[in-house]
Scaffold this motif. Structure first.
Motif, PDB file in Angstrom:
ATOM      1  N   SER A  20     -52.228 -64.754   4.065  1.00  0.00           N
ATOM      2  CA  SER A  20     -51.557 -63.693   3.110  1.00  0.00           C
ATOM      3  C   SER A  20     -50.195 -63.496   3.579  1.00  0.00           C
ATOM      4  CB  SER A  20     -52.327 -62.362   3.122  1.00  0.00           C
ATOM      5  OG  SER A  20     -51.970 -61.706   4.698  1.00  0.00           O
ATOM      6  N   TRP A  21     -49.296 -63.025   2.667  1.00  0.00           N
ATOM      7  CA  TRP A  21     -48.003 -62.868   3.069  1.00  0.00           C
ATOM      8  C   TRP A  21     -47.745 -61.960   4.095  1.00  0.00           C
ATOM      9  CZ3 TRP A  21     -44.418 -65.874   1.464  1.00  0.00           C
ATOM     10  CH2 TRP A  21     -44.351 -66.246   0.130  1.00  0.00           C
ATOM     11  N   GLU A  22     -48.675 -61.015   4.281  1.00  0.00           N
ATOM     12  CA  GLU A  22     -48.542 -59.946   5.454  1.00  0.00           C
ATOM     13  C   GLU A  22     -48.659 -60.615   6.761  1.00  0.00           C
ATOM     14  OE1 GLU A  22     -50.498 -55.762   6.753  1.00  0.00           O
ATOM     15  OE2 GLU A  22     -51.476 -56.897   5.293  1.00  0.00           O
ATOM     16  N   THR A  23     -49.745 -61.699   6.761  1.00  0.00           N
ATOM     17  CA  THR A  23     -49.776 -62.380   8.103  1.00  0.00           C
ATOM     18  C   THR A  23     -48.813 -63.401   8.278  1.00  0.00           C
ATOM     19  OG1 THR A  23     -51.429 -63.992   7.137  1.00  0.00           O
ATOM     20  CG2 THR A  23     -52.551 -62.210   7.810  1.00  0.00           C
ATOM     21  N   ILE A  24     -48.446 -63.835   7.440  1.00  0.00           N
ATOM     22  CA  ILE A  24     -47.298 -64.922   7.553  1.00  0.00           C
ATOM     23  C   ILE A  24     -46.022 -64.340   8.081  1.00  0.00           C
ATOM     24  CG2 ILE A  24     -45.321 -66.214   6.214  1.00  0.00           C
ATOM     25  CD1 ILE A  24     -47.736 -66.942   4.080  1.00  0.00           C
ATOM     26  N   PHE A  25     -45.840 -63.144   7.607  1.00  0.00           N
ATOM     27  CA  PHE A  25     -44.387 -62.345   8.104  1.00  0.00           C
ATOM     28  C   PHE A  25     -44.751 -61.857   9.504  1.00  0.00           C
ATOM     29  CE2 PHE A  25     -43.126 -62.823   3.627  1.00  0.00           C
ATOM     30  CZ  PHE A  25     -41.986 -63.324   4.071  1.00  0.00           C
ATOM     31  N   VAL A  53     -37.987 -56.463   9.985  1.00  0.00           N
ATOM     32  CA  VAL A  53     -38.077 -55.001  10.792  1.00  0.00           C
ATOM     33  C   VAL A  53     -39.467 -54.338  10.516  1.00  0.00           C
ATOM     34  CG1 VAL A  53     -37.037 -52.879  10.546  1.00  0.00           C
ATOM     35  CG2 VAL A  53     -35.515 -54.686  10.424  1.00  0.00           C
ATOM     36  N   LYS A  54     -40.113 -54.433   9.202  1.00  0.00           N
ATOM     37  CA  LYS A  54     -41.405 -54.005   9.091  1.00  0.00           C
ATOM     38  C   LYS A  54     -42.161 -54.740   8.112  1.00  0.00           C
ATOM     39  CE  LYS A  54     -43.492 -49.635   8.435  1.00  0.00           C
ATOM     40  NZ  LYS A  54     -43.876 -48.792   9.680  1.00  0.00           N
ATOM     41  N   VAL A  55     -43.562 -55.008   8.319  1.00  0.00           N
ATOM     42  CA  VAL A  55     -44.294 -55.839   7.415  1.00  0.00           C
ATOM     43  C   VAL A  55     -45.442 -54.933   6.906  1.00  0.00           C
ATOM     44  CG1 VAL A  55     -45.950 -57.680   7.453  1.00  0.00           C
ATOM     45  CG2 VAL A  55     -43.862 -57.668   8.923  1.00  0.00           C
ATOM     46  N   LYS A  56     -45.587 -54.895   5.664  1.00  0.00           N
ATOM     47  CA  LYS A  56     -46.397 -54.004   5.199  1.00  0.00           C
ATOM     48  C   LYS A  56     -47.321 -54.777   4.174  1.00  0.00           C
ATOM     49  CE  LYS A  56     -44.013 -49.719   4.770  1.00  0.00           C
ATOM     50  NZ  LYS A  56     -43.691 -48.608   4.029  1.00  0.00           N
ATOM     51  N   LYS A  57     -48.304 -54.240   3.361  1.00  0.00           N
ATOM     52  CA  LYS A  57     -49.493 -55.042   2.695  1.00  0.00           C
ATOM     53  C   LYS A  57     -48.590 -55.442   1.511  1.00  0.00           C
ATOM     54  CE  LYS A  57     -53.887 -54.434   0.812  1.00  0.00           C
ATOM     55  NZ  LYS A  57     -55.246 -53.881   1.222  1.00  0.00           N
ATOM     56  N   ARG A  58     -47.628 -54.792   0.796  1.00  0.00           N
ATOM     57  CA  ARG A  58     -47.337 -55.449  -0.437  1.00  0.00           C
ATOM     58  C   ARG A  58     -45.712 -56.065  -0.267  1.00  0.00           C
ATOM     59  NH1 ARG A  58     -50.568 -51.322  -2.403  1.00  0.00           N
ATOM     60  NH2 ARG A  58     -52.378 -52.599  -3.587  1.00  0.00           N
ATOM     61  N   ASN A  59     -45.014 -55.861   0.892  1.00  0.00           N
ATOM     62  CA  ASN A  59     -43.633 -55.812   1.027  1.00  0.00           C
ATOM     63  C   ASN A  59     -43.252 -55.934   2.433  1.00  0.00           C
ATOM     64  OD1 ASN A  59     -42.805 -52.951   1.997  1.00  0.00           O
ATOM     65  ND2 ASN A  59     -43.719 -52.488   0.031  1.00  0.00           N
ATOM     66  N   LEU A  60     -42.103 -56.223   2.701  1.00  0.00           N
ATOM     67  CA  LEU A  60     -41.443 -56.294   4.123  1.00  0.00           C
ATOM     68  C   LEU A  60     -39.953 -55.916   3.987  1.00  0.00           C
ATOM     69  CD1 LEU A  60     -39.600 -59.299   5.301  1.00  0.00           C
ATOM     70  CD2 LEU A  60     -40.915 -59.750   3.488  1.00  0.00           C
ATOM     71  N   LYS A  61     -39.692 -55.298   5.141  1.00  0.00           N
ATOM     72  CA  LYS A  61     -38.228 -55.014   5.251  1.00  0.00           C
ATOM     73  C   LYS A  61     -37.318 -55.819   6.094  1.00  0.00           C
ATOM     74  CE  LYS A  61     -38.759 -49.983   3.924  1.00  0.00           C
ATOM     75  NZ  LYS A  61     -38.608 -48.684   4.632  1.00  0.00           N
ATOM     76  N   ILE A  62     -36.487 -56.419   5.765  1.00  0.00           N
ATOM     77  CA  ILE A  62     -35.585 -57.173   6.355  1.00  0.00           C
ATOM     78  C   ILE A  62     -34.224 -56.796   6.670  1.00  0.00           C
ATOM     79  CG2 ILE A  62     -34.880 -58.744   4.659  1.00  0.00           C
ATOM     80  CD1 ILE A  62     -35.120 -61.172   6.131  1.00  0.00           C
ATOM     81  N   LEU A  63     -33.636 -56.667   7.869  1.00  0.00           N
ATOM     82  CA  LEU A  63     -32.251 -56.478   8.341  1.00  0.00           C
ATOM     83  C   LEU A  63     -31.280 -57.640   8.055  1.00  0.00           C
ATOM     84  CD1 LEU A  63     -30.613 -54.033   9.054  1.00  0.00           C
ATOM     85  CD2 LEU A  63     -30.708 -54.722  11.325  1.00  0.00           C
ATOM     86  N   ASN A  64     -30.870 -57.502   6.528  1.00  0.00           N
ATOM     87  CA  ASN A  64     -30.110 -58.526   6.334  1.00  0.00           C
ATOM     88  C   ASN A  64     -28.750 -58.709   7.128  1.00  0.00           C
ATOM     89  OD1 ASN A  64     -29.620 -60.701   4.025  1.00  0.00           O
ATOM     90  ND2 ASN A  64     -27.867 -59.439   3.587  1.00  0.00           N
ATOM     91  N   VAL A  78     -38.282 -56.093   0.331  1.00  0.00           N
ATOM     92  CA  VAL A  78     -38.428 -56.939  -0.375  1.00  0.00           C
ATOM     93  C   VAL A  78     -40.053 -57.160  -0.739  1.00  0.00           C
ATOM     94  CG1 VAL A  78     -38.444 -59.570  -0.675  1.00  0.00           C
ATOM     95  CG2 VAL A  78     -36.682 -58.441   0.613  1.00  0.00           C
ATOM     96  N   LYS A  79     -40.345 -57.254  -2.102  1.00  0.00           N
ATOM     97  CA  LYS A  79     -41.781 -57.419  -2.433  1.00  0.00           C
ATOM     98  C   LYS A  79     -42.353 -58.812  -2.270  1.00  0.00           C
ATOM     99  CE  LYS A  79     -41.282 -53.325  -5.777  1.00  0.00           C
ATOM    100  NZ  LYS A  79     -41.057 -52.928  -7.047  1.00  0.00           N
ATOM    101  N   TYR A  80     -43.203 -58.940  -2.051  1.00  0.00           N
ATOM    102  CA  TYR A  80     -43.955 -60.309  -1.738  1.00  0.00           C
ATOM    103  C   TYR A  80     -44.115 -61.082  -3.072  1.00  0.00           C
ATOM    104  CZ  TYR A  80     -45.496 -58.614   2.729  1.00  0.00           C
ATOM    105  OH  TYR A  80     -45.321 -58.288   4.051  1.00  0.00           O
ATOM    106  N   LYS A  81     -44.470 -60.366  -4.274  1.00  0.00           N
ATOM    107  CA  LYS A  81     -44.298 -61.045  -5.527  1.00  0.00           C
ATOM    108  C   LYS A  81     -43.120 -61.637  -5.964  1.00  0.00           C
ATOM    109  CE  LYS A  81     -43.917 -56.622  -8.306  1.00  0.00           C
ATOM    110  NZ  LYS A  81     -44.810 -55.992  -9.314  1.00  0.00           N
ATOM    111  N   GLU A  82     -41.940 -61.378  -5.438  1.00  0.00           N
ATOM    112  CA  GLU A  82     -40.639 -61.640  -5.925  1.00  0.00           C
ATOM    113  C   GLU A  82     -40.170 -62.836  -4.970  1.00  0.00           C
ATOM    114  OE1 GLU A  82     -38.393 -58.217  -5.702  1.00  0.00           O
ATOM    115  OE2 GLU A  82     -38.957 -57.404  -7.346  1.00  0.00           O
ATOM    116  N   ILE A  83     -40.825 -63.391  -3.959  1.00  0.00           N
ATOM    117  CA  ILE A  83     -40.555 -64.186  -3.103  1.00  0.00           C
ATOM    118  C   ILE A  83     -40.924 -65.678  -3.671  1.00  0.00           C
ATOM    119  CG2 ILE A  83     -40.897 -65.277  -0.619  1.00  0.00           C
ATOM    120  CD1 ILE A  83     -41.237 -62.182   0.182  1.00  0.00           C
TER     121      ILE A  83
END
Length: 104
Positions: A20-25, A53-64, A78-83
């Motif tokens: 899943s996106w969560e396991t990938i990140f 920075v943080k991985v959640k079920k539907r999104n992640l946070k990235i320090l750009n 960043v929402k996974y559905k937008e990647i």
């Protein structure tokens, strides 16, 4: 590759769980490397590069960070559905990571 008649398997330097996106990140985060996340497909185009920075079920946070190497003040959600594309351990990202700095 074995089914295609390849005699030698390619060894991968990282174990990325593709379930899943969560396991990938989470797998990429575990490498301690910065990554790229982008949406190439619609009017909401974005390109983010930096530390996960943080991985959640539907999104992640990235320090750009920007092309000059300045880190954002806070992580971007960043929402996974937008990647549409993800990358890590590439020459550009690894080189830029050496020169990161905070905005003054």
């Amino acid at each position: 590759m074995k089914q295609e008649g390849k005699k030698k398997l390619i060894e991968m330097p990282y174990q990325i769980d593709l379930e899943s996106w969560e396991t990938i990140f989470n797998s990429i985060k575990d490498t301690n490397l910065n990554c790229t996340v982008e949406n190439e497909n619609d009017k909401r185009f974005f390109f983010k590069i930096g530390e996960i920075v943080k991985v959640k079920k539907r999104n992640l946070k990235i320090l750009n960070f920007d092309p000059a190497g300045y880190l954002d003040d806070k992580p971007t959600k960043v929402k996974y559905k937008e990647i549409s594309a993800v990358g890590f351990d590439d020459h550009y990202t690894n080189t830029m990571t050496k020169y990161l700095r905070k905005k003054q």
